[in-house]
Each structure stands twice: as C-alpha cells, then as structure tokens.
Scaffold this active site. Structure first.
Site, mmCIF file in Angstrom:
data_model
loop_
_atom_site.group_PDB
_atom_site.id
_atom_site.type_symbol
_atom_site.label_atom_id
_atom_site.label_comp_id
_atom_site.label_asym_id
_atom_site.label_seq_id
_atom_site.Cartn_x
_atom_site.Cartn_y
_atom_site.Cartn_z
ATOM 1 N N THR A 63 0.865 -1.185 0.000
ATOM 2 C CA THR A 63 0.000 0.000 0.000
ATOM 3 C C THR A 63 0.899 1.231 0.000
ATOM 4 O O THR A 63 2.121 1.119 0.167
ATOM 5 C CB THR A 63 -0.922 0.042 1.239
ATOM 6 O OG1 THR A 63 -0.137 0.352 2.402
ATOM 7 C CG2 THR A 63 -1.654 -1.281 1.458
ATOM 8 N N ASP A 64 0.303 2.407 -0.158
ATOM 9 C CA ASP A 64 1.111 3.619 -0.157
ATOM 10 C C ASP A 64 1.814 3.828 1.182
ATOM 11 O O ASP A 64 2.944 4.329 1.235
ATOM 12 C CB ASP A 64 0.241 4.843 -0.479
ATOM 13 C CG ASP A 64 -0.208 4.855 -1.930
ATOM 14 O OD1 ASP A 64 0.470 4.205 -2.762
ATOM 15 O OD2 ASP A 64 -1.239 5.481 -2.229
ATOM 16 N N CYS A 65 1.144 3.462 2.266
ATOM 17 C CA CYS A 65 1.756 3.647 3.584
ATOM 18 C C CYS A 65 2.543 2.429 4.052
ATOM 19 O O CYS A 65 3.374 2.522 4.956
ATOM 20 C CB CYS A 65 0.699 4.036 4.617
ATOM 21 S SG CYS A 65 -0.765 2.988 4.612
ATOM 22 N N TYR A 66 2.277 1.274 3.456
ATOM 23 C CA TYR A 66 2.992 0.045 3.793
ATOM 24 C C TYR A 66 3.467 -0.611 2.496
ATOM 25 O O TYR A 66 2.873 -1.574 2.005
ATOM 26 C CB TYR A 66 2.084 -0.921 4.569
ATOM 27 C CG TYR A 66 1.663 -0.421 5.929
ATOM 28 C CD1 TYR A 66 2.551 -0.443 7.002
ATOM 29 C CD2 TYR A 66 0.370 0.053 6.145
ATOM 30 C CE1 TYR A 66 2.166 0.004 8.258
ATOM 31 C CE2 TYR A 66 -0.014 0.506 7.401
ATOM 32 C CZ TYR A 66 0.886 0.485 8.441
ATOM 33 O OH TYR A 66 0.506 0.922 9.683
ATOM 34 N N PRO A 67 4.563 -0.104 1.901
ATOM 35 C CA PRO A 67 4.956 -0.540 0.563
ATOM 36 C C PRO A 67 5.639 -1.909 0.499
ATOM 37 O O PRO A 67 5.618 -2.556 -0.551
ATOM 38 C CB PRO A 67 5.919 0.555 0.111
ATOM 39 C CG PRO A 67 6.487 1.120 1.379
ATOM 40 C CD PRO A 67 5.384 1.048 2.375
#
Length: 398
Positions: free
Chosen positions: A138-142
């Site tokens: 994800t954008d916060c958990y790449p």
C-alpha cells in the site's frame, strides 16, 4: 459461629506475612483433623493447580515495524501459519495450527510433530523462530516480502490469550468399538481396552469453586509460570451442576479465558504437545487461589477425589456422532488408582494431566502468596454459574 472474611482483610494479612495459605490437598487433611468450621476459620487462601493439554490456546504477537513499513497479509512462524487480520504487524498464533506442508492424517495416524503450540513453546524458551511474511503493498505500507529470525525478547509484545482453558471437569474417555481410535483424549484401544482422563481432581481449580463464588473476570492467577488473569468465561462455558456429594451431573463444565505476558512465562509450564492421529496443542500450567471467605467456599475447596466424579464417555462412536449420554460416573479416587469398572469390565486408566505438576503449581502459588509477592484480586464481574442454566447448541445444517 459464622465466618465471613473479605478480600481486603485477607490481602492485609498477606502483606503483613500473616496469611494462612494451604494447597487444596492440605486443606483436605486439615478439615479431616480439625473439622470444617475450624479449618475455614484458620485458613485464608487455598491454592489449586492443573497442568494439561489445552487446545484453545494461542498468543498475540506484535513484531514491530519493518523498514520500509509492511502490512503483513500472510505470516508463518517456523512454517506455521498465524492469523494476520488484526493490524499491520500483529498476528495471532493458535496452538493447534499446523504447517502448510504437514501430511496431517493422510498417513493415518498422523504424527503432528510440530504446530502452533510448539512455536509458542520455542518462543518462551528463547529459541530463534523463523518469521516469513507477505504483503500486498500500500502507499503507507509498501514492503511486500520479509524473511528473518526473531526471538521473544526482540519483538514488541507477546500476549498469551487462551480462549478456553482450565475445564472444570472432563470426560473419562473409553472406546466401545472394535478398532483403535486416536482422539484428543489420546489413543483408545478397542473393546474398553483402556481409559484416559484429564483433570487433576481434588486440585482442579474449577472443581474447588464450582459455583464461581471467587473466580471471575479479573481474578489473578498463576499462568504458564508467570502471573495472568481471567479475562472472561471461556468458550463452551457450561458450568457443571453437582449434587451434594459432588457428583457431576452433566456437561464438561465451566471454562476460563485467560491472558498474561508471554515474556514472563516459562517453558516448564508451556509445552508444545503432539497427539498421534489427532493434532498439535499446548500443555498449560494454571493455578488459581481461592480466598476462604466463608464456610461454604471452604466446604467445596475441601472436596476429596472420592467426592468428585467424571462421566465415562465412548469416544469410538457416541462422542464423534454427538450422541448424548454416558456409561456412568467414576470418582477421581478410582481414576487415580489406575483401574475402574465399566460395563462390568476392569479397565486400566491413565491421566493426560500431570498430578505432580499440578501439585508443584499449587505449592509455587502458595509460596508466592506467603512471601507477599502475590495478592488476591476480587473479580470485577462474576462468571455464569450452574444456576444460570447455560444450554449447549450445535450447528444447524441447511
């Protein structure tokens, strides 16, 4: 003379080093020597203990963040899957979970050499555990992949949380069929070839307080070698109804949901366990103090193996098919003698729970209290008791 004590009074005596603390077995001897009223007046706390396989166990683990951050979608610990539908780097490892590549019972009876209970035992023993994780990014958990090794002291939190432990009472398991069966009560030989049981009888915590007068939400306990608490009633909590003689009249009884800091616990009291033909689990040590607030509590706490009974159940056919009823009742005195009579046949018995370990737990908890290291907590919420009339439900099929 009526005896009434309070938690505050007993804790004040513990703090002052003046509390009289005995194990449940010592109380039995004291009652025989001095009578119930005198013993109830003298004794402040009775300690209990049990050490046995307890399948509904597991641990919440918070690993800490990776760099870059990762939302762990799938997690394996030493090849055993953990549930990750909680948060980015939190997981729950269940005691009965097996590795993806375990043959299970495809080669019957399966050996189930290593499962979630063994992972927990390895962590508590401070052995390195392989952590593998996959994320979807994800954008916060790449980050999408992680393989590393962890130890218990290197992760943020580890919380033992067991949804169903410490059965109040349990079946004595036998097998009426003509084949050997492999169950969570162990291997059972055909034609009443043996009998297994799994309760510590006169040391069993919930048999010593069958109406939950002192055990409830917030009760402080010995758990896995450290300090834990009762979090709620356990799942499948159907408190046993007993007659005046202590005979258990139905169901497996009450259970507890318990929790505590895994980092404080000991590999002696959390042991990964394998059942041939059934699965993996975790053997757990639990000890519960019972404050002697009045004579009624003392009476139940002093009940002997001769007064406590387990139902005899056929695990060859009746149990798996959910057929109600039993083959009668046997006392824990008879079970511990090594042989019982069922349907006119003498059968050898064997415990799945350990009486020496149960005694050690009760003695250890007694020592903690006597030294003032462990005070009692009054429950903030009572657990459902036999009077509440719980009913067991089974799954309805379409």
């Amino acid at each position: 003379m009526s005896i009434e004590k309070t938690y505050a009074e007993i804790n004040a005596k513990i703090k002052a080093g003046k509390a009289v603390v005995v194990t449940a077995e010592e109380l039995i001897g004291l009652v025989a020597e001095k009578g119930l009223s005198k013993a109830a007046q003298e004794v402040d706390v009775v300690t209990t203990g049990t050490f046995a396989p307890m399948c509904s166990s597991g641990a919440f683990l918070s690993f800490g963040h990776t760099k870059p951050r990762m939302k762990m979608h799938k997690v394996w610990l030493n090849g055993v899957s953990a549930y990750t539908g909680i948060a980015a780097v939190d997981a729950y490892i269940g005691a009965t979970e097996m590795p993806d590549d375990d043959p299970l019972n495809s080669n019957y009876p399966g050996e189930f050499r290593y499962g979630g209970g063994h992972v927990i035992a390895d962590l508590v023993a401070r052995r390195p555990v392989k952590l593998k994780a996959l994320g979807y990014g994800t954008d916060c958990y790449p980050r999408r992949n992680l393989e590393t090794t962890i130890t218990l002291d290197e992760i943020n939190e580890a919380i033992l949380f067991n949804p169903r432990n410490c059965y109040q009472n349990y079946n004595c398991a036998v097998n009426l069929t003509d084949r050997t069966v492999y169950t969570y009560m162990g291997m059972l030989k055909p034609h009443l070839g043996n009998a297994n049981f799994s309760t510590s009888g006169q040391l069993s915590p919930l048999l010593k307080d069958p109406h939950f007068r002192t055990i409830g939400v917030g009760t402080k306990i010995f758990l896995g070698g450290g300090v834990g608490y009762v979090a709620w009633n356990g799942t499948q909590h159907f408190p046993s109804i007993m007659n005046d003689g202590g005979k258990e009249l139905g169901g497996a009884g009450g259970t507890l949901a318990v929790t505590g800091d895994l980092k404080q616990m000991s590999p002696r009291w959390l042991v990964g366990t394998s059942y041939l033909g059934y699965g993996a689990t975790l053997s757990v040590g639990i000890g519960i103090p019972i404050p002697i607030l009045n004579e009624e509590i003392a009476r139940y706490a002093a009940m002997k193996d001769e007064e406590l009974f387990a139902p005899v159940v056929d695990y060859g056919e009746a149990y798996p098919s959910l057929t109600p009823g039993n083959l009668g009742y046997v006392s824990y005195a008879d079970l511990k003698s090594g042989k019982i009579q069922v349907n006119g046949k003498e059968i050898l018995t064997a415990p799945l729970s350990s009486m020496p370990r149960a005694r050690e737990i009760a003695a250890t908890l007694k020592g903690w209290i006597q030294k003032g290291e462990f005070q009692l907590t009054e429950p903030v919420k009572a657990l459902p008791s036999p009077a509440d009339g719980f009913t067991a439900h089974s799954i309805k099929e379409d």
